[in-house]
Design a protein around this motif. Sequence first.
Motif, mmCIF file in Angstrom:
data_model
loop_
_atom_site.group_PDB
_atom_site.id
_atom_site.type_symbol
_atom_site.label_atom_id
_atom_site.label_comp_id
_atom_site.label_asym_id
_atom_site.label_seq_id
_atom_site.Cartn_x
_atom_site.Cartn_y
_atom_site.Cartn_z
ATOM 1 N N PHE A 277 0.828 -1.202 0.000
ATOM 2 C CA PHE A 277 0.000 0.000 0.000
ATOM 3 C C PHE A 277 0.868 1.261 0.000
ATOM 4 C CE2 PHE A 277 -4.096 1.836 2.095
ATOM 5 C CZ PHE A 277 -4.420 2.426 0.889
ATOM 6 N N ARG B 195 -7.713 1.655 -1.229
ATOM 7 C CA ARG B 195 -7.428 0.752 -2.352
ATOM 8 C C ARG B 195 -8.571 0.738 -3.366
ATOM 9 N NH1 ARG B 195 -3.132 -2.887 -1.095
ATOM 10 N NH2 ARG B 195 -2.665 -3.026 1.128
ATOM 11 N N ASN C 265 -5.441 6.725 -4.226
ATOM 12 C CA ASN C 265 -5.695 5.302 -3.995
ATOM 13 C C ASN C 265 -6.349 5.080 -2.638
ATOM 14 O OD1 ASN C 265 -5.664 2.555 -4.658
ATOM 15 N ND2 ASN C 265 -3.665 2.221 -3.720
#
Length: 800
Positions: free
Chosen positions: A208, A598, A595
């Motif tokens: 991430f 996600r 993002n």
Amino acid sequence: MRVVTPAIRPAFTRGSFLKGGVSLIAVAAVSAAALPALAQEQTDETQASEVEEVVVTGIRSSLRSSQAIKQNSDVFVDSITSEDIGALPDRSVTEALQRVPGVAIDRFAAGVDPDHFSVEGSGVVVRGLTFVRSELNGRDTFTANNGRSLSFADVPAELMGGVDVFKNPSADLIEGGIAGTVNLRTRVPFDSPGRVVAFSSEASYGDFVEEVTPTFSGLISDRWETSFGEFGLMLNAVYSQLKSRGDGQQISNYGPRTLYSNGDVVPSDGATEVADVWFPRGAAFRSQTFDRERRGYAAAGQWRSNDRTMIATAQFLRSDATQAWTEHAMEIATDNVTSNGDSQAQGGTTLDFGEDGLFTNGVITGTTGWRADQNGPDPRTPINGLQSNNQRRDVYQQSVTTDYGFNFKWTPTDRLSLNFDYQHVDSELDNLDAALWNSTYQNAAIEIRGSDVPVVTFLPPFLNGTPCEGPATAACPGYYRGDNANFSSPYNSFSRAAMDHKEMSEGQSDAFRIDADYSFDQDWVRSIRFGARYNKRDQVARFTTYNWGVLSEQWGDNGPVWLSDLVDGVPQADGAPGTTGFNPMDYNEVFSFENFMRGQAPVPTGDQPRLFYNQNIIDNYQAYADYALAYGDEWRSRNAAGAACPQNWVPLGLRCDADADGFLPQEVNPIQEDTTAFYVMLRYGKEFDNGWNLSGNYGIRYVKTERAAQGFTAFNLGTFPTEETCLEPVPPGRRSARSAHWRRTCGRARGTSPTAPARRRRPKSNTTTSCRASTPSWRWATACSSAWACRRPSRRRTWV
């Protein structure tokens, strides 16, 4: 579930080896098996050469060791044993402890902070209790973090040989483990049969945060036989780093409300009550990047006499752990929403609720309350809208704990053994936590999607869903209109508040212990054990308040200082935008939450990111302080009329009465503690003919603790009783001042007079029964301790 592949290594008796990865050893084993013909063709000379023994160990050996510890213990204990060097099953001691039955770990950064998850476990709970005592090699240890236990997350797991969890105490265990005791065991030279050289490396990838971080550990250990006995030396070092990112989203502050027939939780003309429902006041979302570093160093030296009756062990461990994180968060200021009339549906929309009365869908707004700029030359603050805190927060914490230990065991006879032990601990903790809030106004469209992440969309704060037109007025503010109809425009944001917090704690401890054990060769009574321990601890906790203060706001001094205004630290008399000074946009930038989650949920700000402070506050603290001070001075003068201390936010070091390190007197608490303990314990056991084995112990432990804690209590300035008023004579027919005033005013409050009658309701005026009528109610306890002999003025209402 995490699958752990057992590490396999060769161990050479009285030899040396370099520890390698599993794959390399496996390849070597396969190669050896594939060449039997080559071995058969060896010459006689080769066959006569010495062949060293190769022992392959794995996870099964670790399990056997843990089982043996549990089986042979006199108390309930579970163990995690790292048979292979650096192979504790997790990268954190706390993470490893969660594998023990009955042990749970925290997943939040702090027990009172559910907004921030912890990348690694942050606390240990044994059978639901949090009072867990920590040991290092059987000795009491701690971290100087306003507590008594060790922060297990700060200790590199690669230094551990094993971890023991004692779930109930015996008399010979050090006192204090109400929930249990966790003992961390490091390695010593005599754990290995000979020379050992080991090295390991790992790489962690945070997908991430998209960062690769390393872990390195190395160990060298050896033993020597001499005419003076056997000697051993071990050195061990670890470096570990971990980076990660975490995103979160919340629906804020559900509360019980009434739904009306107009589809809103606010009644309108003719609307009737429909149902009781649960309705939120806003939403919040955040993104946090986390960077953890751990450095660990351990050393141990051992000596054993040739007759094996004496063994001495000296141990050293130093753990140096840092945690740094940066957070960007946007939170609806639900306290403002509540105080300004509470949340409601945006005009022209209705709200949806489930069968259980829980809110599921709708557009939420609220009134903004008093707007100080509505009558000035720049009426910009909107009438409706949920005010938000757009926060940039940086935290840096370093914890350093150094532990020195020495142990000497002597077994003069087959039955008697003596143990002498000394330990010294030094621990320091430094923490700096600072944030800056910007603020915007918006409505919130919220859609609850069951187990999926809710969809939140922040919308412009128009009164009825559409903007008004014309020049900016109190009835038609200029917020989010025309060329500035974008939340990324500095015209629609202002710096609202700042906060800093600091901790500089330290502690030292010295402990001495002596134990004796005498065994018996008879049934039932196995041994008697007794001993004494003395511990002296000096600790200073320096912990500031979370120093929050306003920089600019809508409710005073002509309204906020917007990020589109210039700032020179001088307030504009009429509230007009500043025309000289620096541009606040030099210190702010758009942050788009790329993002986010996600992609599991859209970012609530959509394609209009908000403005956040743009510097790492920890690395640039002085620049942050200068910016916030000037910004607050632009809104209003730093000192109120006649006041001695600032009314806006100032850094910790500029607070009134702060010392050179930025601490107020009441934020520094020295503690000195002396503990003396004695114990005696009888161990019994019998093995019956049918193979059953019964064992246990009886014991008693006596502990005496003397603690001296120092501190300050701060009160607002006020008027205290004078000598003259305290010496006024008691009128005839009244009780004496001592008996009446003390019993009524002080004794009940301080718990010194359990027979005192219950008081009636106190007077509504903000005064007490102390001598001066002007003494405020918060002085009550102080008046009791300093003016208990005063006569109550005759004009005061009395109660008995």
